[in-house]
Design a protein around this motif. Sequence first.
Motif, PDB file in Angstrom:
ATOM      1  N   LEU A 239       0.809  -1.215   0.000  1.00  0.00           N
ATOM      2  CA  LEU A 239       0.000   0.000   0.000  1.00  0.00           C
ATOM      3  C   LEU A 239       0.843   1.267   0.000  1.00  0.00           C
ATOM      4  CD1 LEU A 239      -3.090   0.684   0.274  1.00  0.00           C
ATOM      5  CD2 LEU A 239      -2.650   0.975   2.723  1.00  0.00           C
ATOM      6  N   GLU A 463       4.746  -8.389  21.080  1.00  0.00           N
ATOM      7  CA  GLU A 463       3.371  -8.684  21.492  1.00  0.00           C
ATOM      8  C   GLU A 463       3.013 -10.144  21.244  1.00  0.00           C
ATOM      9  OE1 GLU A 463      -0.041  -6.224  20.532  1.00  0.00           O
ATOM     10  OE2 GLU A 463       1.313  -4.520  20.258  1.00  0.00           O
TER      11      GLU A 463
ATOM     12  N   HIS B   9      -3.054   6.074  10.767  1.00  0.00           N
ATOM     13  CA  HIS B   9      -2.056   6.314   9.720  1.00  0.00           C
ATOM     14  C   HIS B   9      -1.883   5.101   8.804  1.00  0.00           C
ATOM     15  CE1 HIS B   9      -0.443  10.222  11.048  1.00  0.00           C
ATOM     16  NE2 HIS B   9      -0.839   9.816  12.243  1.00  0.00           N
ATOM     17  N   PHE B  10      -1.728   5.393   7.534  1.00  0.00           N
ATOM     18  CA  PHE B  10      -1.378   4.426   6.487  1.00  0.00           C
ATOM     19  C   PHE B  10      -2.259   3.178   6.522  1.00  0.00           C
ATOM     20  CE2 PHE B  10       2.349   7.127   7.163  1.00  0.00           C
ATOM     21  CZ  PHE B  10       2.481   7.614   5.879  1.00  0.00           C
ATOM     22  N   VAL B  11      -1.639   2.010   6.640  1.00  0.00           N
ATOM     23  CA  VAL B  11      -2.389   0.756   6.473  1.00  0.00           C
ATOM     24  C   VAL B  11      -3.469   0.585   7.558  1.00  0.00           C
ATOM     25  CG1 VAL B  11      -0.765  -0.680   7.793  1.00  0.00           C
ATOM     26  CG2 VAL B  11      -2.055  -1.707   5.916  1.00  0.00           C
ATOM     27  N   ARG B  13      -5.664   2.698   8.325  1.00  0.00           N
ATOM     28  CA  ARG B  13      -6.894   3.420   7.956  1.00  0.00           C
ATOM     29  C   ARG B  13      -8.053   2.483   7.644  1.00  0.00           C
ATOM     30  NH1 ARG B  13      -3.608   7.564   4.330  1.00  0.00           N
ATOM     31  NH2 ARG B  13      -2.658   8.615   6.111  1.00  0.00           N
ATOM     32  N   ARG B  14      -7.717   1.259   7.267  1.00  0.00           N
ATOM     33  CA  ARG B  14      -8.794   0.352   6.897  1.00  0.00           C
ATOM     34  C   ARG B  14      -9.650  -0.047   8.097  1.00  0.00           C
ATOM     35  NH1 ARG B  14      -4.497  -2.871   7.846  1.00  0.00           N
ATOM     36  NH2 ARG B  14      -4.767  -5.114   8.137  1.00  0.00           N
ATOM     37  N   GLU B  19      -9.988   8.894   7.960  1.00  0.00           N
ATOM     38  CA  GLU B  19      -8.616   9.040   8.447  1.00  0.00           C
ATOM     39  C   GLU B  19      -8.621   9.687   9.837  1.00  0.00           C
ATOM     40  OE1 GLU B  19      -6.206  11.189   5.697  1.00  0.00           O
ATOM     41  OE2 GLU B  19      -4.716  11.591   7.244  1.00  0.00           O
ATOM     42  N   PRO B  42      -3.029  -8.296  16.489  1.00  0.00           N
ATOM     43  CA  PRO B  42      -1.945  -8.199  17.482  1.00  0.00           C
ATOM     44  C   PRO B  42      -0.627  -7.784  16.814  1.00  0.00           C
ATOM     45  CG  PRO B  42      -3.144 -10.262  17.741  1.00  0.00           C
ATOM     46  CD  PRO B  42      -3.668  -9.616  16.497  1.00  0.00           C
ATOM     47  N   GLU B  44       0.051  -5.123  15.225  1.00  0.00           N
ATOM     48  CA  GLU B  44      -0.029  -4.328  14.000  1.00  0.00           C
ATOM     49  C   GLU B  44       0.249  -2.847  14.258  1.00  0.00           C
ATOM     50  OE1 GLU B  44      -3.703  -4.886  11.876  1.00  0.00           O
ATOM     51  OE2 GLU B  44      -2.980  -3.715  10.171  1.00  0.00           O
ATOM     52  N   VAL B  45      -0.055  -2.399  15.471  1.00  0.00           N
ATOM     53  CA  VAL B  45       0.195  -0.999  15.815  1.00  0.00           C
ATOM     54  C   VAL B  45       1.598  -0.890  16.409  1.00  0.00           C
ATOM     55  CG1 VAL B  45      -0.523   0.922  17.298  1.00  0.00           C
ATOM     56  CG2 VAL B  45      -2.246  -0.544  16.204  1.00  0.00           C
ATOM     57  N   TYR B  70       0.018   4.513  14.612  1.00  0.00           N
ATOM     58  CA  TYR B  70       0.953   4.311  13.492  1.00  0.00           C
ATOM     59  C   TYR B  70       1.256   2.822  13.348  1.00  0.00           C
ATOM     60  CZ  TYR B  70       1.885   9.315  14.033  1.00  0.00           C
ATOM     61  OH  TYR B  70       1.767  10.676  14.121  1.00  0.00           O
ATOM     62  N   ILE B  72       3.190  -0.764  12.757  1.00  0.00           N
ATOM     63  CA  ILE B  72       4.503  -1.301  13.125  1.00  0.00           C
ATOM     64  C   ILE B  72       5.458  -1.121  11.944  1.00  0.00           C
ATOM     65  CG2 ILE B  72       3.939  -3.641  12.300  1.00  0.00           C
ATOM     66  CD1 ILE B  72       5.753  -3.215  15.528  1.00  0.00           C
TER      67      ILE B  72
END
Lengths: 629, 76
Positions: A239, A463, B9-11, B13-14, B19, B42, B44-45, B70, B72
């Motif tokens: 993306l 995590e 932010h970025f990915v 947003r889904r 936003e 888990p 992802e942030v 944001y 990772i």
Amino acid sequence: MALGYIGKIAKVNLTEGKVDAEHPKEHFYRRYLGGTGIGAYYLLKEMAAGVDPLSEGNVLVFAASVITGTPGPAIPRYSVVAKSPLTGTIGKSEAGGFWGPALKRGGYDALVITGKAKEPSYLYIENGRLEIRLAKHLWGKSTGESQKMLRDELGKEIRVAQIGPGGENMVRYANICNELAHFNGRNGLGAVMGSKNLKAIVVKGSNKVECHDETRIKEITKFVARGMKDHPQAYGLYLSGTPAGLAGKNAGGNLPTENWTKNVFEDAEKIGGEALEEFFIKRKGCYSCPIRCKRVVKVDQGEFQVDPIYGGPEYETLASLGSNLGIGDIRTLAKANELCNKYTLDTISLGMTLSFAMECFDKGLLTTEDTDGLELKFGRGDLLLELIEKIAFKKDVGELLSEGSQRLAEKIGPEAMDLLLAVKGQEMPMHDPRVKNGVGLQFALSSCGADHWTAQQDPLFQEAGSLGLEGIKSLGILEPIGPLDLKGPKVRLIYYTHLMTLMYDVLGICVFGAVSRSILPLSMVLDLVKAATGWDTSLWELLKSAERTSNMLRMFNVREGFGRKDDTLPKRLFEPMATGPLAGKNAISEQDFNEAVSLYYQMAGWNEEGIPLPGKVAELDIDWVGEYM
Amino acid sequence: MAKVKVKLHFVLRRYGQAELEVLELPDKTTVQQLMDQYGFAPGEVGVVTVNGKLPGRDHELEDNSSVEFYPIFGGG
């Protein structure tokens, strides 16, 4: 019949103009797999200790792997290995793109290049035939010009790995470029090509790489293509590419800014992934990779234009030339990236050499008398563009800056050493180990100087249930580990993921394709090797091959006089953050770090000086290296 | 109730409608509870800021807080 590999390695002696080939047996390929494994093998055997890296005694190896050129996903990489003119250690660097698969399709697994051509030359490879040709007409040309001239002459289907003026002029951090936007970026290996009068290696290959089970390989590619959009990290790369990382680093208070004297950059929003979108025109990828993480940019209005044939800046470039130099203008950074790609300069070492010089200037350690009148100040985009030209052509102060930051520090004197941010002479990438201490271990222990892909990075494993951690459970890493930890579990994490990452390097797998940074699981990495070669192999055997390579790299460096004293970190990392939300915090404990290094040595089977123990050498079946020590 | 501005932010947003979102949250909602509400995978942030600072995930959000998530970034 060989499956997966070709069974042919070219030996090119440029001094004598002689081309020969070796046909190693299956066990050679099974032991060393490819890339740096093959490179380190030839460097240890064919190069004497103490050789000047820019002399004809250096040995330059280009190597693909036993799975390169198959239709598997995210396996575009090949390694270039030689003694590094930047660090004096073994040098290694991987590049994606299309050249590695083309080398295999052109009939070779690897090229071992020795000597120095009398005149500028290039190698031409077509379906098992290799010729040394004159390149006088290409010398001095930019990468874009050379590629166009070669394509006009030889056809559009050729793939070109080459150097621009930065490599020709032997800038110590010159890189090697393929398809104008993929790089063997680090360790100054482009300068080694320049020292050999070798402008380019052109490959035309139409042979199919024969595999044991091509159906299984294609199934794995389909798995990546179908699953990519449901995998947060792979999809994130697709993306927004790596530039998306800059905003989070700034928000997290660890964006390298003004030679790391600051940790947040006030203009970060102007140079991050969102700012770059204004000039984004398309995605680009590598051979047989569905992820397509590359972002191509074009600037056609305003003060200057940026040609999209040179791709677009990655995170490392936006940070090293942007925040690290205090430059908050995305157009300037896109232009600087284009110039570096035209001239083949590594943007990390370039940015860090300039930022070091700027801090020295700021502190009065360098003056206009040293810089031909130039005020080396942070925040000047015009100066950056001017200096790239001067460095690539070694004009005026460019000559001094072309040597890299460590040589510059040695010239200035001891007070400059405290401002230096390099390990074994290679400038640090844009990842601050003070927020991820395992990255500090990577930087310190890497055989080729500070490198952010020697192992995987701490945040991926903090995590429970995270994709990063789940991806390496089959290695036996079962519990989350905090990013600021440096005890046994962290050292083990770094050691194991070092072996995993080096396994990717020797196999030519992209770190953005496989766990822990992306989607391809370890079980499928194993399946790819089995399906390509037909070997009844195991993850154990593949990781042992990576460990073998790791020890060969180490032994090369021992032979050159490197040891524990060199496995260290710059002083600034043992001091707290200076600005931003982490100001006053996060200094790495020197004692914890030193204990972690000792522990790592023990895990690796090395003595207190970092030298592989005889038992480890025997276990890895590389006793033969002893003859060359 | 606390009115909280959230930026993805970025990915990430889904996971949101936009936003930038303004949410009404029960008092003493923690950063982790807000993350659970979004349902991020888990790990992802990577970074969470509250009013530009880096509090822990047990931090209780106050009225008019501004939260940013944001993704990772484990090596670029």
